[in-house]
Design a protein around this motif. Structure first.
Motif, PDB file in Angstrom:
ATOM      1  N   LYS A 320       0.835  -1.215   0.000  1.00 31.69           N
ATOM      2  CA  LYS A 320       0.000   0.000   0.000  1.00 31.69           C
ATOM      3  C   LYS A 320       0.864   1.257   0.000  1.00 31.69           C
ATOM      4  N   ARG A 321       1.951   1.219   0.776  1.00 24.84           N
ATOM      5  CA  ARG A 321       2.828   2.401   0.833  1.00 24.84           C
ATOM      6  C   ARG A 321       3.468   2.676  -0.518  1.00 24.84           C
ATOM      7  N   LEU A 322       3.921   1.628  -1.185  1.00 19.03           N
ATOM      8  CA  LEU A 322       4.513   1.810  -2.516  1.00 19.03           C
ATOM      9  C   LEU A 322       3.480   2.349  -3.497  1.00 19.03           C
ATOM     10  N   GLN A 323       2.246   1.871  -3.382  1.00 17.11           N
ATOM     11  CA  GLN A 323       1.178   2.357  -4.254  1.00 17.11           C
ATOM     12  C   GLN A 323       0.855   3.822  -3.969  1.00 17.11           C
ATOM     13  N   SER A 324       0.920   4.209  -2.686  1.00 20.15           N
ATOM     14  CA  SER A 324       0.648   5.604  -2.327  1.00 20.15           C
ATOM     15  C   SER A 324       1.724   6.538  -2.867  1.00 20.15           C
ATOM     16  N   GLU A 325       2.913   5.985  -3.176  1.00 24.82           N
ATOM     17  CA  GLU A 325       3.987   6.772  -3.770  1.00 24.82           C
ATOM     18  C   GLU A 325       3.827   6.915  -5.273  1.00 24.82           C
ATOM     19  N   GLY A 326       2.725   6.385  -5.795  1.00 19.47           N
ATOM     20  CA  GLY A 326       2.451   6.502  -7.228  1.00 19.47           C
ATOM     21  C   GLY A 326       2.966   5.354  -8.060  1.00 19.47           C
ATOM     22  N   ARG A 327       3.449   4.311  -7.415  1.00 25.27           N
ATOM     23  CA  ARG A 327       3.949   3.159  -8.166  1.00 25.27           C
ATOM     24  C   ARG A 327       2.826   2.171  -8.446  1.00 25.27           C
ATOM     25  N   SER A 328       2.946   1.494  -9.572  1.00 27.64           N
ATOM     26  CA  SER A 328       2.047   0.382  -9.885  1.00 27.64           C
ATOM     27  C   SER A 328       2.819  -0.892  -9.568  1.00 27.64           C
ATOM     28  N   VAL A 329       2.318  -1.674  -8.604  1.00 27.27           N
ATOM     29  CA  VAL A 329       3.120  -2.719  -7.970  1.00 27.27           C
ATOM     30  C   VAL A 329       2.704  -4.124  -8.393  1.00 27.27           C
ATOM     31  N   ALA A 330       3.692  -4.914  -8.773  1.00 28.71           N
ATOM     32  CA  ALA A 330       3.513  -6.355  -8.941  1.00 28.71           C
ATOM     33  C   ALA A 330       4.171  -7.031  -7.748  1.00 28.71           C
ATOM     34  N   MET A 331       3.542  -8.079  -7.241  1.00 33.03           N
ATOM     35  CA  MET A 331       4.064  -8.801  -6.074  1.00 33.03           C
ATOM     36  C   MET A 331       4.256 -10.259  -6.440  1.00 33.03           C
ATOM     37  N   VAL A 332       5.420 -10.809  -6.104  1.00 34.68           N
ATOM     38  CA  VAL A 332       5.697 -12.221  -6.345  1.00 34.68           C
ATOM     39  C   VAL A 332       5.938 -12.891  -5.001  1.00 34.68           C
ATOM     40  N   GLY A 333       5.149 -13.924  -4.695  1.00 34.50           N
ATOM     41  CA  GLY A 333       5.300 -14.626  -3.426  1.00 34.50           C
ATOM     42  C   GLY A 333       4.780 -16.040  -3.520  1.00 34.50           C
ATOM     43  N   ASP A 334       4.938 -16.789  -2.410  1.00 35.78           N
ATOM     44  CA  ASP A 334       4.520 -18.188  -2.456  1.00 35.78           C
ATOM     45  C   ASP A 334       3.882 -18.682  -1.167  1.00 35.78           C
ATOM     46  N   GLY A 335       3.896 -17.886  -0.114  1.00 38.76           N
ATOM     47  CA  GLY A 335       3.426 -18.372   1.177  1.00 38.76           C
ATOM     48  C   GLY A 335       2.060 -17.846   1.573  1.00 38.76           C
ATOM     49  N   ALA A 341      -0.890  -9.545   0.516  1.00 33.30           N
ATOM     50  CA  ALA A 341      -0.101  -8.631  -0.317  1.00 33.30           C
ATOM     51  C   ALA A 341      -0.316  -8.918  -1.790  1.00 33.30           C
ATOM     52  N   LEU A 342      -0.439 -10.191  -2.155  1.00 31.74           N
ATOM     53  CA  LEU A 342      -0.701 -10.559  -3.554  1.00 31.74           C
ATOM     54  C   LEU A 342      -2.042 -10.001  -4.006  1.00 31.74           C
ATOM     55  N   ALA A 343      -3.040 -10.060  -3.122  1.00 33.33           N
ATOM     56  CA  ALA A 343      -4.368  -9.546  -3.455  1.00 33.33           C
ATOM     57  C   ALA A 343      -4.361  -8.022  -3.544  1.00 33.33           C
ATOM     58  N   GLN A 344      -3.574  -7.353  -2.698  1.00 35.81           N
ATOM     59  CA  GLN A 344      -3.519  -5.896  -2.676  1.00 35.81           C
ATOM     60  C   GLN A 344      -2.764  -5.334  -3.874  1.00 35.81           C
ATOM     61  N   ALA A 345      -1.754  -6.059  -4.352  1.00 35.45           N
ATOM     62  CA  ALA A 345      -0.913  -5.571  -5.441  1.00 35.45           C
ATOM     63  C   ALA A 345      -1.722  -5.389  -6.723  1.00 35.45           C
ATOM     64  N   ASP A 346      -1.245  -4.488  -7.575  1.00 40.77           N
ATOM     65  CA  ASP A 346      -1.897  -4.284  -8.873  1.00 40.77           C
ATOM     66  C   ASP A 346      -1.795  -5.531  -9.732  1.00 40.77           C
ATOM     67  N   LEU A 347      -0.749  -6.313  -9.512  1.00 36.60           N
ATOM     68  CA  LEU A 347      -0.565  -7.582 -10.218  1.00 36.60           C
ATOM     69  C   LEU A 347       0.073  -8.565  -9.258  1.00 36.60           C
ATOM     70  N   GLY A 348      -0.614  -9.659  -8.961  1.00 34.45           N
ATOM     71  CA  GLY A 348      -0.090 -10.668  -8.056  1.00 34.45           C
ATOM     72  C   GLY A 348       0.373 -11.894  -8.806  1.00 34.45           C
ATOM     73  N   LEU A 349       1.608 -12.321  -8.546  1.00 32.90           N
ATOM     74  CA  LEU A 349       2.154 -13.517  -9.180  1.00 32.90           C
ATOM     75  C   LEU A 349       2.527 -14.512  -8.082  1.00 32.90           C
ATOM     76  N   ALA A 350       1.928 -15.689  -8.122  1.00 30.24           N
ATOM     77  CA  ALA A 350       2.177 -16.706  -7.105  1.00 30.24           C
ATOM     78  C   ALA A 350       2.963 -17.860  -7.704  1.00 30.24           C
ATOM     79  N   MET A 351       3.958 -18.316  -6.966  1.00 33.02           N
ATOM     80  CA  MET A 351       4.689 -19.510  -7.360  1.00 33.02           C
ATOM     81  C   MET A 351       3.782 -20.723  -7.171  1.00 33.02           C
ATOM     82  N   GLY A 352       3.649 -21.546  -8.194  1.00 34.14           N
ATOM     83  CA  GLY A 352       2.805 -22.725  -8.099  1.00 34.14           C
ATOM     84  C   GLY A 352       3.315 -23.743  -7.101  1.00 34.14           C
ATOM     85  N   THR A 353       4.581 -23.587  -6.683  1.00 40.43           N
ATOM     86  CA  THR A 353       5.150 -24.475  -5.671  1.00 40.43           C
ATOM     87  C   THR A 353       4.773 -24.021  -4.263  1.00 40.43           C
TER      88      THR A 353
END
Length: 438
Positions: A320-335, A341-353
């Protein structure tokens, strides 16, 4: 057991935890199907334009018929021109522009281990300028190993590993698994745990063989007045300076040891970061580990911006803080702790593992645990969106350019029909170029 396993001899007892539509394969198939059936925002715009374009074409055909009849051109010429207008303006190519590109793009993505949840995801990939990468399990292997045991004066290593390993065995955290696995390898069978509790971002506590055991950050032990002596503080600092993760162990009112674990960086992560930068993305490493560990990993893969010491619940606040700075954020995570954070990001990428929670919350699922696939996913999504835009442009441009010729009687209906069919063939052919994506 995995798919296609053959039992060559003996008896095999299998318990199916998920069957039918609940299996991972079925879920992946649903994701691809939903993506292919949906509509991108640009397609919805084309639909609105078509809603105006078709009545205008009909009015133009009627006007053409009236003009030719009114100027004495004859009924044959008038009807020929009017029919040519209707045929050349038939928006078949408009209807094919998006679904064909989506079908080919998502199908090619599935072949490469990239699952796109919906066409609206394509729009997001075009806008993102920052990619936040969870460290453990994404940039690193996520499979830590116990590499050091530092004891306070008078402590026994076997007893420390036995109690700490037993407590950590009840936790699912990667660090806890590393400690439990290392302890079991060195001391054998671990005792049972009572009153186990996981303290988010701090560690774990429980009762082992009558001892109230704490394993986690020094702050957790400090809450119970179990402060680290000077030698353990020195071991903790040295481990962190070396880019390793250190956890403190204490029981019955005293800090007893510091255990160090290490996580290795995936061999493909550095190349993945270079590819993400080439796409115009600014990588940010996000982790709950301390600053020294995070900086060590970041330097190894080529990341400049690091946000360390973040509790799982605070990851979404970082996005959210990065988005408030005017950035469009993609998040990559697996846990599980990355899901919000994946849901909040403008683009969420999840590792299938990773976990099901992370996969459900994401926009793109990367079937393999290779971070390079994240760059491929963004590149494929952008290529698919560009193909859709190209299809729509040429479909509209083709119709608009040919309409005056048809209205002026310069286009035979037979030729208009062939030309209209060619526009559809062009759109399909342009979409099929996505099959060559590498």
């Amino acid at each position: 057991m995995t798919g296609a396993t053959v039992n060559a001899g003996g008896r095999l007892l299998v318990r199916a935890t998920r069957v039918g539509s609940d299996t991972r394969l079925a879920r992946m198939a649903r994701l691809v199907e939903d993506a292919q059936n949906g509509k991108a925002r640009i397609q919805r715009l084309a639909d609105r334009i078509s809603g105006v374009f078709v009545p205008v074409v009909i009015a133009l055909a009627v006007g053409t018929l009236g003009y030719w009849l009114g100027t004495g051109g004859g009924a044959g010429a008038a009807f020929t021109a009017a029919v040519a207008v209707l045929i050349i303006a038939c928006p078949c190519a408009l209807g094919l522009a998006t679904p064909t590109a989506l079908m080919v793009g998502t199908g090619r993505g599935a072949q490469l281990g990239i699952l796109i949840k919906g066409p609206e995801v394509l729009e997001s990939t075009r806008r993102v300028d920052t990619v936040v990468l969870d460290k453990t399990g994404t940039v690193t292997e996520g499979a830590m190993t116990l590499v050091g045991v530092h004891l306070a004066d008078g402590e026994d290593e076997t007893e420390v590993l036995r109690l700490a390993g037993a407590l950590e065995h009840a936790s699912e955290h990667p660090i806890a698994r590393a400690v439990a696995r290392g302890a079991a390898e060195r001391v054998g069978e671990l005792p049972a745990v009572e009153d186990f509790a996981g303290l988010e971002g701090l560690g774990v506590q429980g009762v082992v063989d009558g001892h109230a055991v704490l394993v986690g950050r020094p702050a957790l032990l400090a809450e119970w007045s179990q402060h680290l002596p000077a030698d353990l503080e020195e071991a903790l600092t040295a481990a962190q300076a070396a880019g390793r993760t250190a956890v403190a162990v204490g029981w019955d009112g005293r800090a007893r040891a510091v255990l160090t674990v290490a996580d290795t960086v995936k061999p493909t992560s550095a190349e993945a970061i270079r590819r993400l930068r080439a796409l115009g993305l600014r990588p940010v490493l996000l982790t709950g580990d301390n600053e020294s560990v995070a900086r060590s990993v970041a330097a190894e893969v080529g990341i400049d911006e690091v946000i360390a010491g973040v509790l799982p619940a605070d990851k979404v606040d970082v996005v959210k803080r990065l988005q408030s700075e005017g950035r469009s954020v993609a998040m990559v995570g697996d846990g599980v702790n990355d899901a919000a954070a994946l849901a909040q990001a403008d683009l969420g990428l999840a590792m299938g593992t990773g976990t099901d929670a992370a996969i459900e919350a994401s926009d793109l699922t990367l079937v393999r645990g290779d971070l390079r696939v994240a760059a491929d996913a963004i590149r494929l999504s952008r290529r698919t969106l560009a193909t859709i835009r190209g299809n729509l442009f040429w479909a509209f441009a083709y119709n608009v350019a040919a309409l005056p010729l048809a209205a002026l009687g310069l286009l035979n209906p037979m030729i208009a029909g062939a030309a209209m069919a060619f526009s559809s063939v062009f759109v399909v052919g342009n979409s099929l170029r996505l099959r060559g994506f590498r």
